[in-house]
Design a protein around this motif. Structure first.
Motif, PDB file in Angstrom:
ATOM      1  N   MET A   1      -0.300  -3.170  -9.292  1.00  0.00           N
ATOM      2  CA  MET A   1      -0.515  -3.114 -10.742  1.00  0.00           C
ATOM      3  C   MET A   1      -1.202  -1.801 -11.130  1.00  0.00           C
ATOM      4  N   ASP A   2      -2.160  -1.356 -10.306  1.00  0.00           N
ATOM      5  CA  ASP A   2      -2.812  -0.066 -10.560  1.00  0.00           C
ATOM      6  C   ASP A   2      -1.806   1.081 -10.497  1.00  0.00           C
ATOM      7  N   ALA A   3      -0.893   1.026  -9.531  1.00  0.00           N
ATOM      8  CA  ALA A   3       0.133   2.062  -9.407  1.00  0.00           C
ATOM      9  C   ALA A   3       1.005   2.091 -10.660  1.00  0.00           C
ATOM     10  N   ALA A   4       1.434   0.925 -11.103  1.00  0.00           N
ATOM     11  CA  ALA A   4       2.267   0.853 -12.313  1.00  0.00           C
ATOM     12  C   ALA A   4       1.492   1.361 -13.524  1.00  0.00           C
ATOM     13  N   THR A   5       0.217   1.030 -13.598  1.00  0.00           N
ATOM     14  CA  THR A   5      -0.611   1.447 -14.739  1.00  0.00           C
ATOM     15  C   THR A   5      -0.749   2.959 -14.812  1.00  0.00           C
ATOM     16  N   ILE A   6      -1.036   3.599 -13.680  1.00  0.00           N
ATOM     17  CA  ILE A   6      -1.213   5.060 -13.732  1.00  0.00           C
ATOM     18  C   ILE A   6       0.095   5.767 -14.068  1.00  0.00           C
ATOM     19  N   LEU A   7       1.202   5.209 -13.623  1.00  0.00           N
ATOM     20  CA  LEU A   7       2.498   5.809 -13.955  1.00  0.00           C
ATOM     21  C   LEU A   7       2.814   5.652 -15.436  1.00  0.00           C
ATOM     22  N   ILE A   8       2.573   4.471 -15.963  1.00  0.00           N
ATOM     23  CA  ILE A   8       2.829   4.235 -17.389  1.00  0.00           C
ATOM     24  C   ILE A   8       1.908   5.094 -18.242  1.00  0.00           C
ATOM     25  N   ASP A   9       0.638   5.160 -17.876  1.00  0.00           N
ATOM     26  CA  ASP A   9      -0.303   5.990 -18.636  1.00  0.00           C
ATOM     27  C   ASP A   9       0.134   7.453 -18.641  1.00  0.00           C
ATOM     28  N   ALA A  10       0.571   7.945 -17.493  1.00  0.00           N
ATOM     29  CA  ALA A  10       0.994   9.348 -17.403  1.00  0.00           C
ATOM     30  C   ALA A  10       2.262   9.592 -18.224  1.00  0.00           C
ATOM     31  N   ALA A  11       3.211   8.680 -18.158  1.00  0.00           N
ATOM     32  CA  ALA A  11       4.447   8.832 -18.922  1.00  0.00           C
ATOM     33  C   ALA A  11       4.176   8.687 -20.420  1.00  0.00           C
ATOM     34  N   ARG A  12       3.299   7.767 -20.760  1.00  0.00           N
ATOM     35  CA  ARG A  12       2.946   7.578 -22.171  1.00  0.00           C
ATOM     36  C   ARG A  12       2.207   8.803 -22.707  1.00  0.00           C
TER      37      ARG A  12
ATOM     38  N   GLU B   1       0.833  -1.213   0.000  1.00  0.00           N
ATOM     39  CA  GLU B   1       0.000   0.000   0.000  1.00  0.00           C
ATOM     40  C   GLU B   1       0.866   1.260   0.000  1.00  0.00           C
ATOM     41  N   GLN B   2       1.941   1.252   0.778  1.00  0.00           N
ATOM     42  CA  GLN B   2       2.823   2.418   0.844  1.00  0.00           C
ATOM     43  C   GLN B   2       3.517   2.661  -0.491  1.00  0.00           C
ATOM     44  N   LEU B   3       4.017   1.600  -1.116  1.00  0.00           N
ATOM     45  CA  LEU B   3       4.682   1.744  -2.407  1.00  0.00           C
ATOM     46  C   LEU B   3       3.690   2.182  -3.479  1.00  0.00           C
ATOM     47  N   SER B   4       2.488   1.644  -3.426  1.00  0.00           N
ATOM     48  CA  SER B   4       1.455   2.023  -4.394  1.00  0.00           C
ATOM     49  C   SER B   4       1.029   3.473  -4.207  1.00  0.00           C
ATOM     50  N   GLN B   5       0.842   3.890  -2.986  1.00  0.00           N
ATOM     51  CA  GLN B   5       0.450   5.273  -2.699  1.00  0.00           C
ATOM     52  C   GLN B   5       1.524   6.252  -3.145  1.00  0.00           C
ATOM     53  N   ARG B   6       2.748   5.825  -3.077  1.00  0.00           N
ATOM     54  CA  ARG B   6       3.851   6.698  -3.483  1.00  0.00           C
ATOM     55  C   ARG B   6       3.732   7.081  -4.955  1.00  0.00           C
ATOM     56  N   ALA B   7       3.227   6.182  -5.800  1.00  0.00           N
ATOM     57  CA  ALA B   7       3.024   6.503  -7.220  1.00  0.00           C
ATOM     58  C   ALA B   7       2.071   7.683  -7.362  1.00  0.00           C
ATOM     59  N   ARG B   8       0.993   7.658  -6.615  1.00  0.00           N
ATOM     60  CA  ARG B   8       0.003   8.739  -6.675  1.00  0.00           C
ATOM     61  C   ARG B   8       0.588  10.060  -6.161  1.00  0.00           C
ATOM     62  N   GLU B   9       1.353   9.979  -5.091  1.00  0.00           N
ATOM     63  CA  GLU B   9       1.977  11.180  -4.537  1.00  0.00           C
ATOM     64  C   GLU B   9       2.942  11.798  -5.546  1.00  0.00           C
TER      65      GLU B   9
ATOM     66  N   ARG C   1      12.874   4.301  -9.568  1.00  0.00           N
ATOM     67  CA  ARG C   1      14.045   4.392  -8.693  1.00  0.00           C
ATOM     68  C   ARG C   1      13.684   4.000  -7.252  1.00  0.00           C
ATOM     69  N   GLU C   2      12.538   4.468  -6.782  1.00  0.00           N
ATOM     70  CA  GLU C   2      12.108   4.124  -5.421  1.00  0.00           C
ATOM     71  C   GLU C   2      11.776   2.636  -5.308  1.00  0.00           C
TER      72      GLU C   2
END
Length: 190
Positions: free
Chosen positions: A131-142, A72-80, A96-97
Motif C-alpha cells: 500500500m505504501d508503494a502504491a501511495t508513493i507512486l500515486i502521489d508522484a503521478a498526481r 518486498e521486491q514488488l514494493s521496492q521496485r516502486a521506489r527504484e 505494467r510490472e
C-alpha cells in the motif's frame, strides 16, 4: 539481514542459506505447489533439513517468508522506478510490472496468501508495504499532474491485479487492457 524470529543479525553463511532456501522454496512452490516436501526444498537448496528447520520451524513460516519476499521486491521496485523516472512514468511502469507479476505469480500468491493467517504481523507488514508503494507512486503521478485526483492507492492495486488475472490465459490482451486503464486514469487524453 536479520533473523526474523530473533531480530539478531545473521552470520554471512546463515544469511546465504536463508536466502537460498527462500528462493528455492519460491521456485518449488511455483513448480510443485505449496505442499511440496520440505525435504525436497532443502535438497534443491543444497542444505540439510536441519538447516531449513532452523530458519523455518514450520511450513507456514516458510510460506510467510516467501510471500513477504515477493511483496518486498514488488514494493521496492516502486521506489527504484521513482529514482530514475518521472512520477508519471514510474506510475505507468510499475502498473505494467505489477500486471506482469500477477500474470506470472497469481496462483502462487493466491495459494501463499490462503495459507497465511491474515492477522499475522507478516501479512500486515506486506499489506502496509504494498500500500505504501502504491501511495508513493500515486502521489508522484498526481504531483506531476499526470493522473486524476480521485485515484486511490487501492485502485492501483486493484487495476493491476484485475488486469493480471483477466489476462492470465490471454497475455496478448494485457497491453490493450493496460492502455485503456492508463488512458482512463490520466488527466489528459493522449
Amino acid at each position: 539481514m536479520t533473523a526474523p524470529s530473533t531480530g539478531k543479525p545473521m552470520r554471512a553463511d546463515a544469511r546465504r542459506n536463508y536466502e537460498r532456501i527462500v528462493t528455492t522454496a519460491q521456485q518449488a512452490f511455483a513448480e510443485l505447489g505449496p505442499e511440496v516436501a520440505l525435504e525436497e526444498i532443502a535438497r534443491r537448496a543444497g542444505v540439510g533439513i536441519g538447516t531449513l528447520y532452523r530458519h523455518f520451524p514450520s511450513r507456514e513460516v516458510l510460506i510467510e517468508a516467501v510471500y513477504r519476499t515477493n511483496i518486498e521486491q514488488l514494493s521496492q521496485r516502486a521506489r527504484e522506478l521513482l529514482e530514475i523516472h518521472s512520477g508519471a512514468d514510474a506510475f505507468e511502469y510499475w502498473l505494467r510490472e505489477q500486471v506482469a507479476w500477477v500474470m506470472a505469480n497469481r496462483v502462487l500468491a493466491t495459494t501463499l496468501k490462503a495459507g497465511m493467517d491474515h492477522d499475522t504481523p507478516v501479512f500486515q507488514l506486506c499489506r502496509t508495504s504494498i500500500m505504501d508503494a502504491a501511495t508513493i507512486l500515486i502521489d508522484a503521478a498526481r504531483d506531476a499532474g499526470a493522473i486524476r485526483s480521485d485515484v486511490e492507492p487501492r485502485d492501483l492495486l486493484r487495476f493491476g491485479h484485475g488486469i493480471g488475472v483477466a489476462c492470465e490465459a490471454t497475455p496478448e490482451a494485457a497491453e490493450r487492457m493496460l492502455a485503456i486503464t492508463l488512458d482512463g486514469l490520466r488527466t489528459e487524453k493522449r
